[in-house]
Design a protein around this motif. Sequence first.
Motif, PDB file in Angstrom:
ATOM      1  N   LYS A 116       0.839  -1.200   0.000  1.00 21.43           N
ATOM      2  CA  LYS A 116       0.000   0.000   0.000  1.00 21.43           C
ATOM      3  C   LYS A 116       0.878   1.255   0.000  1.00 21.43           C
ATOM      4  CE  LYS A 116      -4.281  -1.701   0.313  1.00 21.43           C
ATOM      5  NZ  LYS A 116      -5.221  -1.450   1.400  1.00 21.43           N
ATOM      6  N   ALA A 158      -4.033   8.437  -5.491  1.00 17.06           N
ATOM      7  CA  ALA A 158      -2.638   8.493  -5.952  1.00 17.06           C
ATOM      8  C   ALA A 158      -1.756   8.570  -4.714  1.00 17.06           C
ATOM      9  CB  ALA A 158      -2.443   9.696  -6.868  1.00 17.06           C
ATOM     10  N   ILE A 159      -1.423   7.426  -4.142  1.00 15.02           N
ATOM     11  CA  ILE A 159      -0.745   7.385  -2.855  1.00 15.02           C
ATOM     12  C   ILE A 159       0.629   8.044  -2.925  1.00 15.02           C
ATOM     13  CG2 ILE A 159       0.341   5.131  -3.202  1.00 15.02           C
ATOM     14  CD1 ILE A 159      -1.319   6.424   0.063  1.00 15.02           C
ATOM     15  N   GLU A 160       1.252   8.020  -4.110  1.00 13.66           N
ATOM     16  CA  GLU A 160       2.581   8.629  -4.251  1.00 13.66           C
ATOM     17  C   GLU A 160       2.534  10.149  -4.103  1.00 13.66           C
ATOM     18  OE1 GLU A 160       0.633   8.491  -8.230  1.00 13.66           O
ATOM     19  OE2 GLU A 160       0.965   7.053  -6.599  1.00 13.66           O
ATOM     20  N   SER A 213       3.863   1.663  -1.142  1.00 13.42           N
ATOM     21  CA  SER A 213       4.619   1.835  -2.388  1.00 13.42           C
ATOM     22  C   SER A 213       3.734   2.051  -3.599  1.00 13.42           C
ATOM     23  CB  SER A 213       5.492   0.596  -2.624  1.00 13.42           C
ATOM     24  OG  SER A 213       4.681  -0.533  -2.917  1.00 13.42           O
ATOM     25  N   GLY A 214       2.441   1.812  -3.447  1.00 11.93           N
ATOM     26  CA  GLY A 214       1.537   1.939  -4.578  1.00 11.93           C
ATOM     27  C   GLY A 214       1.377   0.658  -5.372  1.00 11.93           C
ATOM     28  N   PRO A 239      -3.618  -1.142  -4.634  1.00  9.43           N
ATOM     29  CA  PRO A 239      -4.449   0.069  -4.627  1.00  9.43           C
ATOM     30  C   PRO A 239      -4.821   0.522  -3.213  1.00  9.43           C
ATOM     31  CG  PRO A 239      -5.274  -1.536  -6.217  1.00  9.43           C
ATOM     32  CD  PRO A 239      -4.225  -2.235  -5.415  1.00  9.43           C
ATOM     33  N   LYS A 282      -0.941  10.468   4.253  1.00  8.48           N
ATOM     34  CA  LYS A 282      -0.655   9.161   3.647  1.00  8.48           C
ATOM     35  C   LYS A 282      -1.047   8.027   4.588  1.00  8.48           C
ATOM     36  CE  LYS A 282       3.042   6.485   1.452  1.00  8.48           C
ATOM     37  NZ  LYS A 282       4.458   6.492   0.985  1.00  8.48           N
TER      38      LYS A 282
END
Length: 230
Positions: A69, A85-87, A71-72, A75, A94
């Motif tokens: 999660k 868009a976790i990044e 690192s993306g 999902p 976050k």
Amino acid sequence: MNRLPLTAQQLTGQAQSHLVQLDSGELLQAEAAHAWQQLCQRAARDGIELAAVSSFRSFERQALIWQQKCSGARPVLDQQQQALAIEQLVGWEKLEAILLYSALPGASRHHWGTELDVIDKAALPADYQLQLVPAEYQAGGVFAHLGHWLTQHATDAGFFLPYRQYRGGVAAEPWHLSYQPLAERCLAQFTVEMLHQALLAQPIAEQQLVLANLPQIYQRYVLTICEAES
């Protein structure tokens, strides 16, 4: 019934000596396993084929989910089931996004051997892709009958729905069952200091950010649940 307290390693998912394995594969504490079998029998009388898609989850397994999660690679969804868009998220924002649906390693109730994520196998179409989202358990969803049945009958065998509605921490999870007599004891024994020590022993993704926010995580995502209904 004599219920011995769990050790810190058992409560944080670093040991599973407190568990038994059912023929169907679930790992649970013995008392919870017996109650689960009773609930399955009760459900079968109403045409429901109760099945667990998750029971015990180790620290290592939870840490892998957490890493993916962060690192993306897996999902991260918001409450409307839309991918984030976790990044692009940093800091507490976050952590908050990930913790909505994924417990912090060491802090998952699934470590205790008292929890199950459940479906109705009898309601599954042959080609259905399971999502495990709230809409599946609501009116019109594939597990709508199960969702209603659980609210009426989970307590028959001592279970309750700790995330039956969103209370500012974990999102609503109408599939998540908790065996109340043992889970209550586990929660009472589980401390933020215990969690801190587990994370020091096995560092995870975003370790420093997590440690800096640990009291808030503990309060909001461990202690904040829907109490069992009498």
